[in-house]
Structure formats: structure tokens, C-alpha cells
Design an enzyme around this catalytic site. Structure first.
Site, PDB file in Angstrom:
ATOM      1  N   ASN A 184       0.573  -1.139   0.121  1.00  0.00           N
ATOM      2  CA  ASN A 184       0.210   0.082  -0.012  1.00  0.00           C
ATOM      3  C   ASN A 184       0.609   1.128  -0.152  1.00  0.00           C
ATOM      4  O   ASN A 184       1.522   1.573   1.268  1.00  0.00           O
ATOM      5  CB  ASN A 184      -0.773   0.003   1.564  1.00  0.00           C
ATOM      6  CG  ASN A 184      -1.912   1.126   1.149  1.00  0.00           C
ATOM      7  OD1 ASN A 184      -1.342   2.114   0.600  1.00  0.00           O
ATOM      8  ND2 ASN A 184      -2.259   1.899   2.226  1.00  0.00           N
TER       9      ASN A 184
ATOM     10  N   LYS B  58       0.105   4.786   0.154  1.00  0.00           N
ATOM     11  CA  LYS B  58      -0.419   5.900   0.686  1.00  0.00           C
ATOM     12  C   LYS B  58      -0.566   6.507  -0.303  1.00  0.00           C
ATOM     13  O   LYS B  58      -0.016   6.383  -1.851  1.00  0.00           O
ATOM     14  CB  LYS B  58       0.219   5.509   1.767  1.00  0.00           C
ATOM     15  CG  LYS B  58       0.005   4.275   2.575  1.00  0.00           C
ATOM     16  CD  LYS B  58      -0.047   4.849   4.120  1.00  0.00           C
ATOM     17  CE  LYS B  58      -0.123   3.151   5.007  1.00  0.00           C
ATOM     18  NZ  LYS B  58       0.064   3.657   6.220  1.00  0.00           N
TER      19      LYS B  58
ATOM     20  N   GLU C 194      -6.664   4.549   7.594  1.00  0.00           N
ATOM     21  CA  GLU C 194      -7.050   6.246   7.530  1.00  0.00           C
ATOM     22  C   GLU C 194      -8.311   6.702   7.080  1.00  0.00           C
ATOM     23  O   GLU C 194      -8.472   7.741   7.131  1.00  0.00           O
ATOM     24  CB  GLU C 194      -5.911   6.372   6.523  1.00  0.00           C
ATOM     25  CG  GLU C 194      -4.447   6.007   7.344  1.00  0.00           C
ATOM     26  CD  GLU C 194      -3.446   5.544   6.775  1.00  0.00           C
ATOM     27  OE1 GLU C 194      -3.346   5.904   5.396  1.00  0.00           O
ATOM     28  OE2 GLU C 194      -2.459   5.363   7.487  1.00  0.00           O
TER      29      GLU C 194
ATOM     30  N   GLU D 286      -5.099  -4.747  10.485  1.00  0.00           N
ATOM     31  CA  GLU D 286      -4.380  -4.368  10.754  1.00  0.00           C
ATOM     32  C   GLU D 286      -4.876  -3.328  11.494  1.00  0.00           C
ATOM     33  O   GLU D 286      -5.580  -2.292  12.514  1.00  0.00           O
ATOM     34  CB  GLU D 286      -3.949  -3.226   9.926  1.00  0.00           C
ATOM     35  CG  GLU D 286      -3.606  -3.845   8.775  1.00  0.00           C
ATOM     36  CD  GLU D 286      -3.492  -2.824   7.272  1.00  0.00           C
ATOM     37  OE1 GLU D 286      -2.706  -2.881   6.854  1.00  0.00           O
ATOM     38  OE2 GLU D 286      -3.929  -1.620   6.792  1.00  0.00           O
TER      39      GLU D 286
ATOM     40  N   GLY E  12       2.106   2.304  10.222  1.00  0.00           N
ATOM     41  CA  GLY E  12       3.161   3.070  10.960  1.00  0.00           C
ATOM     42  C   GLY E  12       3.637   3.621  12.044  1.00  0.00           C
ATOM     43  O   GLY E  12       4.615   4.628  11.977  1.00  0.00           O
TER      44      GLY E  12
ATOM     45  N   SER F 138       3.290  -2.141  10.365  1.00  0.00           N
ATOM     46  CA  SER F 138       4.628  -2.230  10.167  1.00  0.00           C
ATOM     47  C   SER F 138       5.532  -3.861  10.019  1.00  0.00           C
ATOM     48  O   SER F 138       6.104  -3.967  10.795  1.00  0.00           O
ATOM     49  CB  SER F 138       5.080  -1.388  11.605  1.00  0.00           C
ATOM     50  OG  SER F 138       4.414  -0.441  12.051  1.00  0.00           O
TER      51      SER F 138
HETATM   52  P1  PGA Z   1       2.965   0.332   7.832  1.00  0.00           P
HETATM   53  O1  PGA Z   1       1.644   0.830   6.962  1.00  0.00           O
HETATM   54  O2  PGA Z   1       2.862  -0.886   7.236  1.00  0.00           O
HETATM   55  O3  PGA Z   1       3.614   1.489   7.267  1.00  0.00           O
HETATM   56  O4  PGA Z   1       2.875   0.034   9.122  1.00  0.00           O
HETATM   57  C1  PGA Z   1       0.713  -0.531   6.811  1.00  0.00           C
HETATM   58  C2  PGA Z   1      -0.964   0.103   6.231  1.00  0.00           C
HETATM   59  O5  PGA Z   1      -0.944   0.899   6.396  1.00  0.00           O
HETATM   60  O6  PGA Z   1      -1.339  -1.042   5.503  1.00  0.00           O
END
Ligand code: PGA
Length: 251
Positions: A9, A11, A98, A168, A174, A213
Site C-alpha cells: 500500500n 499510500k 486512515e 491491521e 506506521g 509495521s
Molecule cells: P505500515 O502500513 O506497514 O507502514 O505500518 C500498513 C498499512 O497501513 O497498510
């Protein structure tokens, strides 16, 4: 035996030039042999063509990060499922935390999006997860199962015959603080048991991936858990080498 899935992803990151480099790195890594896993990347909308064209002829699958629940019409700024399908998108992330937290997406809206994606012949990746506060007060399972129940209520459990679930935990996204493999495996098993109460075959077959993460260092331990069928990767998916290592952690 469920097939593994690792989805990146991206983003709201990247530029034409960055994505060109990232794609070259990913395609080189994949051509060197990544087996037994479907690998998906989800770029921002404007880069779908660039990514689809670069991925053409490779095993890399293209996904999207969001979709509109409506099929067409006066919805300024939105993108319909049929448009994504037109660009050979196969997976659509729906209900990312998000989107839930920053853009106010409700369980009801998210269930509508799941329906729109399925009707257009693509695979929804339904994101679910609890906040730190919900976990601390012992409401993690109830929160996650309510998020799944709203899709079951709208479309029946058969919606999960052609969907992926991404667990998640919001506190892990993040933050660099992944759930432990025990915490993740436990929640994945809880989700699968919940679905099994509706339909054992659907529960057994649905891919449940972990996100929050995931890195090249913790992926192997997470993916080794019996109910974890791969990952949804944010930050680490922007680095081709790290992402390929994560894909190779599936065995
Ligand atoms: P991250 O994000 O791996 O940066 O924690 C995962 C996600 O939001 O799908």
C-alpha cells in the site's frame, strides 16, 4: 491450502520518477524468483496506468487504495469500481483505518464499497483493526468482529468467498510497533472462527493478511503463523528490496 498474498500500500507517496525506479526494482526482484505468493502493489490513482503498463507481462498484480461505492454519475473527485477494472486493477483496499479515521468512512459505507468492488469483478481487501484504546479496554475482538459483521449483514458471509481480510491494528500502522506474532495469530484465528460459525468452507478458504509495521525483519515470523496468509505492507513497500524480501518471507 490457502495461497499467500502480499500487497504493498503505497499510500499518498511517489512521483513518476520514484515509481519508475520502484517498479524496476520490483520487477527485477520478482524475475529472480518469488514463489508461492501473489504480489500486489496499490499505487495512488494517477499512477495506475504507469504501474499497469510497467507490470504488463510480469506476475505483479495491480491494486487500488480506495473506490467509490457508487457506480457512476455526479460524485466529484470519486473513482468508480468499473473505472478501476478498466485499468486491470484486481484488488481494491477498502476501509483502511486512515479512510475510517481521517475521512469518516463508516462500516455501512465500507460494506457498500465491498459490494461495488465485488460486483465489478475485483477482490476487496477489507481492512479491520482496533485502536490502542480499544485494545487497552479489552474491546479489540469485539471491534474487529463488528467491522466484519457489518459486511456479513450487508452481503452475507459469501462476500468473503471472494474477498481478502487485512487485520491491521491501528496502533501498529506506521508506528514501527508491529503486533507480535501471537497477538496477530490470535486475532486472525478469532476472525476465522467467527466466519466459520456462518460458513466453514468460506472461513477455511479466506485469505487473512496482517498489516501494521511489517518489515523484512519481522515478516517471516508473522507469516509462519497458521492463520496469517501474508501481509498488507505500507512503509516497507516503498523500498523494492525490502518489499521483495517480505514477499520471499512467505514459505
Ligand atoms: P505500515 O502500513 O506497514 O507502514 O505500518 C500498513 C498499512 O497501513 O497498510
Amino acid at each position: 491450502m490457502r495461497r499467500a498474498l502480499v500487497a504493498g500500500n503505497w499510500k499518498m507517496n511517489g512521483s513518476r520518477a520514484d515509481i519508475n525506479d520502484l517498479m524496476q526494482g520490483l520487477l527485477t526482484g520478482l524475475s529472480e524468483g518469488v514463489n508461492g505468493v501473489d504480489v500486489v502493489v496499490c499505487p495512488p490513482f494517477p499512477y495506475l496506468t504507469q504501474v499497469t503498463e510497467a507490470a504488463h507481462g510480469s506476475e505483479l498484480i495491480v491494486g487500488s487504495q480506495n473506490v467509490c461505492e457508487q457506480s457512476s454519475g455526479a460524485y466529484t473527485g470519486e473513482v468508480a469500481a468499473s473505472m478501476l477494472r478498466d485499468f486491470n486493477v484486481r484488488y481494491v483496499i477498502v476501509g483502511h483505518s486512515e479512510r475510517r479515521q481521517l475521512y469518516g468512512e463508516t462500516d455501512q459505507l465500507i460494506a457498500s464499497k465491498v459490494g461495488a468492488v465485488s460486483e465489478a469483478g475485483m477482490i476487496p481487501v477489507l481492512c479491520v483493526g482496533e485502536t490502542r484504546e480499544q485494545r487497552d479496554r479489552g474491546a479489540a475482538e469485539e471491534t474487529v468482529l463488528a467491522q466484519i459483521a457489518s459486511v456479513v449483514a450487508a452481503h452475507g458471509v459469501s462476500a468473503f468467498a471472494d474477498s481478502v481480510i487485512a487485520y491491521e491494528p491501528v496502533w501498529a500502522i506506521g508506528t514501527g510497533l508491529s503486533a507480535t506474532s501471537e497477538q496477530a495469530q490470535h486475532m486472525h484465528a478469532v476472525i476465522r472462527q467467527y466466519l466459520a460459525r456462518h460458513d466453514a468452507a468460506v472461513a477455511d478458504a479466506v485469505q487473512i493478511v496482517y498489516g501494521g509495521s511489517v518489515t523484512a525483519d519481522n515478516a517471516e515470523e508473522l507469516f509462519a503463523c497458521p492463520d496469517i496468509d501474508g501481509g498488507l505492507v505500507g512503509g516497507a513497500s516503498l523500498n523494492a528490496q525490502a518489499f521483495i524480501r517480505i514477499c520471499k518471507s512467505v514459505s
